[in-house]
Enzyme design. Structure first.
Site, mmCIF file in Angstrom:
data_model
loop_
_atom_site.group_PDB
_atom_site.id
_atom_site.type_symbol
_atom_site.label_atom_id
_atom_site.label_comp_id
_atom_site.label_asym_id
_atom_site.label_seq_id
_atom_site.Cartn_x
_atom_site.Cartn_y
_atom_site.Cartn_z
ATOM 1 N N GLY A 276 0.733 -1.130 -0.072
ATOM 2 C CA GLY A 276 -0.155 0.053 0.146
ATOM 3 C C GLY A 276 1.056 1.272 -0.184
ATOM 4 C CD GLU A 318 1.409 -9.181 0.940
ATOM 5 O OE1 GLU A 318 0.427 -8.529 0.658
ATOM 6 O OE2 GLU A 318 1.712 -10.028 1.061
ATOM 7 N N PRO A 319 4.896 -4.861 -1.804
ATOM 8 C CG PRO A 319 6.490 -3.289 -3.136
ATOM 9 C CD PRO A 319 6.124 -5.233 -1.776
ATOM 10 N N GLY A 320 3.357 -3.313 -4.536
ATOM 11 C CA GLY A 320 2.525 -2.792 -6.426
ATOM 12 C C GLY A 320 2.814 -2.535 -6.610
ATOM 13 N NE ARG A 321 -1.147 3.272 -5.366
ATOM 14 C CZ ARG A 321 -2.654 2.836 -5.237
ATOM 15 N NH1 ARG A 321 -2.921 3.622 -6.758
ATOM 16 N NH2 ARG A 321 -3.965 1.992 -4.949
ATOM 17 N NE ARG A 366 -5.990 4.168 -8.419
ATOM 18 C CZ ARG A 366 -5.318 5.678 -8.198
ATOM 19 N NH1 ARG A 366 -4.917 5.555 -9.115
ATOM 20 N NH2 ARG A 366 -5.102 5.767 -7.495
ATOM 21 C CB CYS A 397 -22.734 6.856 -23.014
ATOM 22 S SG CYS A 397 -22.366 7.264 -25.355
ATOM 23 C CD GLU A 398 -22.026 5.834 -17.324
ATOM 24 O OE1 GLU A 398 -22.387 6.885 -15.978
ATOM 25 O OE2 GLU A 398 -22.868 5.219 -17.351
#
Length: 469
Positions: A276, A318-321, A366, A397-398
Site C-alpha cells: 500500500g 507487498e509493494p505493487g503500485r 480510478r 457515455c458517462e
C-alpha cells in the site's frame, strides 16, 4: 501538474477567481517524480521513453496504449530488494500482472503475491517458481485452493474460518501441510480513500483483532495441526503516505504474536506487513523512498519485539503500485476540444476546456471510482500558447468519464495531438473494462530504444468471440 497541481484545484475553482487562473504555468515542463525515469522531452517537444519517440509508438501500436519503461520497473524492484535485504519482497500482482511482468520481477529477485485463480494461472504460465508465490483473497474457492496446493505455492494467506476449514480438508485429503498466514484486521484507519482502506473493522478482509477472531483463528490452526501456521499478516490499505498506520499495525500484530506464544507456546517465525505504499500522481504527493520505509518499519518491529520479548520475525512486504505505478504512462490521441464557462465572473479565463481522448474510464477507472488525481501533458510537440485550465475526458457515455480532473494544457491543444498521462501502471490495465464495447488497450514495454508488445490490443473480434448468443 506543473506549477499548479490537480489536488490543489479541487473545490477552489470559482473561489479564487480569474487572477489565479491566469497565473503563469509552463505547459511544456515535466515534473520528474511523476514520470517514468527514462521519459524525456526533445527539442521539438515530443516525449521519448528510453530513447523511443512516442509518435512512433502511437504510429505502430495505436492509441490508447499503456507504455511501460522496463528499466524503471526493474530499478524499483532492485531498490526494494536493497532496502529490505533480509525480508521477502512480494510484488502485489493485482496492481498489474502479465507474463512479461512476472518474468521481470522474478529476474529481479522478487516473490509474487496473487489473489485469484487467474493471477495464479498467469504466474505459473510465466514460469514463476511456485514456492515464491503467495496466495491471497477473501473468498478463495475450493478449485483455487486445490490448484494452489497441487502447484505447491509457498504460502496461503487465510481470511476466514470457512477458508481454514476448506483448506484443512483439502490438505488432509492430499496428505500435505501447506504454509499459511492469518490475515489480521488491526483496526487502523489508514489515511486513504475508504474503498482502498482495508484494516478498519467494518470491511470484508481478515480476522478481527479487537473481536478476538484473529487469536481464535491462530489457535484453531495450531490446535488442529494440519496446516503450518508461519505467521500473521496485516495490510492496512493502499496509496498510503503516513507511516504511522504501519507502526500501529505492527505494534498490534506483534502483541498478538506474544499472545499466541503465551497461550500455545508457539513463537511464529514470520510477519507480513503488507503493502500500500503511495506513489506520486501529482506534485502534492510525497512518497517515501524504499530505504526510508525500511528504516521506519524495522525500527518499530525491533522495538516492539524487544518490548514483548519476541525474536524478530522474518519480514515480508507487498509493494505493487510502488513498483509498477510510476513505470507506466498512457498515451492517448485528442479527438475533440470544447470550452465551457465555469461561472466565475465571465471571460475566457473563467472557462475550462474539455479535451476528449480516445480512451477513458474503460482504461482508467480510478478517477471515477476513487476520485483519483492525475497529471497530463501534450506529448507530440512543444507549444508557445498560453496555458488553459483543462479536463481530460474519455469517449464513454458517462459524465463521470474523466481521466484527469484539472490540468493546465496549452490553449492550442487540438484534435490529433497526443496526450500522455503518467502514473498509470497500477490498477489501470488490471481494472480495465469493455464498457461501451470498447476493446482494452495494449501494453508496450520499452527498453534501450526498442519496444515490444507484451499485452496485445483487444479487437472487436475478441469481444464478439465471447458473445455466443
Amino acid at each position: 501538474m506543473r506549477a499548479h497541481e490537480a489536488g490543489a484545484l479541487h473545490g477552489e475553482i470559482g473561489h479564487r477567481g480569474p487572477a489565479w487562473l491566469r497565473t503563469p504555468v509552463d505547459v511544456n515542463a515535466l515534473v520528474p517524480q511523476l514520470w517514468p525515469r527514462h521519459v524525456t522531452r526533445g527539442a521539438d517537444g515530443a516525449l521519448a521513453v528510453a530513447g523511443l519517440d512516442v509518435r512512433d509508438l502511437a504510429a505502430e501500436y495505436g492509441t490508447p496504449v499503456y507504455v511501460l519503461d522496463e528499466d524503471d520497473l526493474r530499478s524499483r524492484c532492485r531498490e526494494f530488494r536493497a532496502a529490505f535485504p533480509d525480508a521477502d519482497v512480494y510484488y502485489a500482482g493485482k496492481a498489474f500482472l502479465c507474463r512479461a511482468v512476472v518474468r521481470m520481477i522474478a529476474e529481479e529477485g522478487l516473490f509474487l503475491d496473487v489473489c485469484t485463480g487467474g493471477e495464479l494461472a498467469t504466474a505459473l504460465s510465466a514460469g514463476m517458481e511456485p514456492a515464491r508465490i503467495g496466495f491471497h483473497g477473501n473468498n478463495k474457492s475450493v478449485t483455487e485452493l486445490t490448484r494452489a496446493l497441487d502447484a505447491g505455492v509457498g504460502r496461503i494467506i487465510l481470511d476466514s474460518f470457512t477458508e481454514i476449514d476448506r483448506l484443512t480438508a483439502l490438505a488432509r485429503e492430499r496428505g500435505v501441510r501447506p504454509k499459511v498466514l492469518v490475515r489480521v484486521t488491526v483496526g487502523v484507519e489508514a489515511h486513504t480513500h475508504e474503498f482502498i482502506a482495508t484494516a478498519h473493522e467494518d470491511q470484508k478482509f481478515g480476522f478481527s483483532l479487537a473481536g478476538g477472531a484473529a487469536a481464535a483463528a491462530a489457535f484453531k490452526i495450531i490446535d488442529e495441526g494440519v496446516l503450518e501456521l508461519r505467521g500473521l499478516h496485516s495490510h492496512i490499505g493502499s496509496q498510503i503516505f503516513d507511516a504511522s498506520g504501519f507502526e500501529v499495525s505492527a505494534r498490534r500484530v506483534l502483541s498478538l504474536q506474544a499472545q499466541i506464544r503465551d497461550a500455545r507456546g508457539v513463537e511464529l517465525p514470520e510477519l507480513d506487513l503488507g503493502g500500500g505504499f503511495g506513489i506520486a500522481y501529482t506534485t502534492q504527493d510525497d512518497p517515501a523512498a524504499p530505504h526510508e520505509l525500511a528504516k521506519r518499519l524495522r525500527k518499530i518491529v525491533d522495538g516492539e519485539c524487544a518490548a514483548e520479548n519476541l525474536a524478530v520475525p522474518h519480514l515480508s512486504i507487498e509493494p505493487g503500485r510502488a513498483i509498477v505505478g510510476p513505470a507506466v504512462f498512457t498515451l492517448y490521441e485528442v479527438g475533440t476540444v470544447k470550452s465551457v464557462p465555469l461561472g466565475t465572473g465571465g471571460g475566457a479565463a473563467d472557462g475550462r476546456a474539455y479535451v476528449s481522448v480516445d480512451g477513458g474510464m474503460s482504461d482508467n477507472i480510478r478517477t471515477a471510482l476513487y476520485d483519483a488525481s492525475y497529471s497530463a501533458t501534450v506529448a507530440n510537440r512543444v507549444s508557445t500558447a498560453e496555458p488553459m485550465l483543462a479536463r481530460v475526458v474519455g469517449k464513454h457515455c458517462e459524465s463521470g468519464d474523466v481521466v484527469v480532473k484539472d490540468e493546465f494544457l496549452p490553449a492550442d491543444v487540438q484534435p490529433g495531438d497526443l496526450v500522455a498521462v503518467p502514473g498509470t501502471g497500477a490498477y489501470c490495465r488490471s481494472m480495465a473494462s469493455n464498457y461501451n464495447h470498447v476493446p482494452r488497450p495494449p501494453v508496450v514495454a520499452v527498453r534501450d530504444g526498442r519496444a515490444r508488445l507484451i499485452v496485445r490490443r483487444e479487437t472487436e473480434a475478441d469481444l464478439l468471440a465471447l458473445d455466443v448468443g
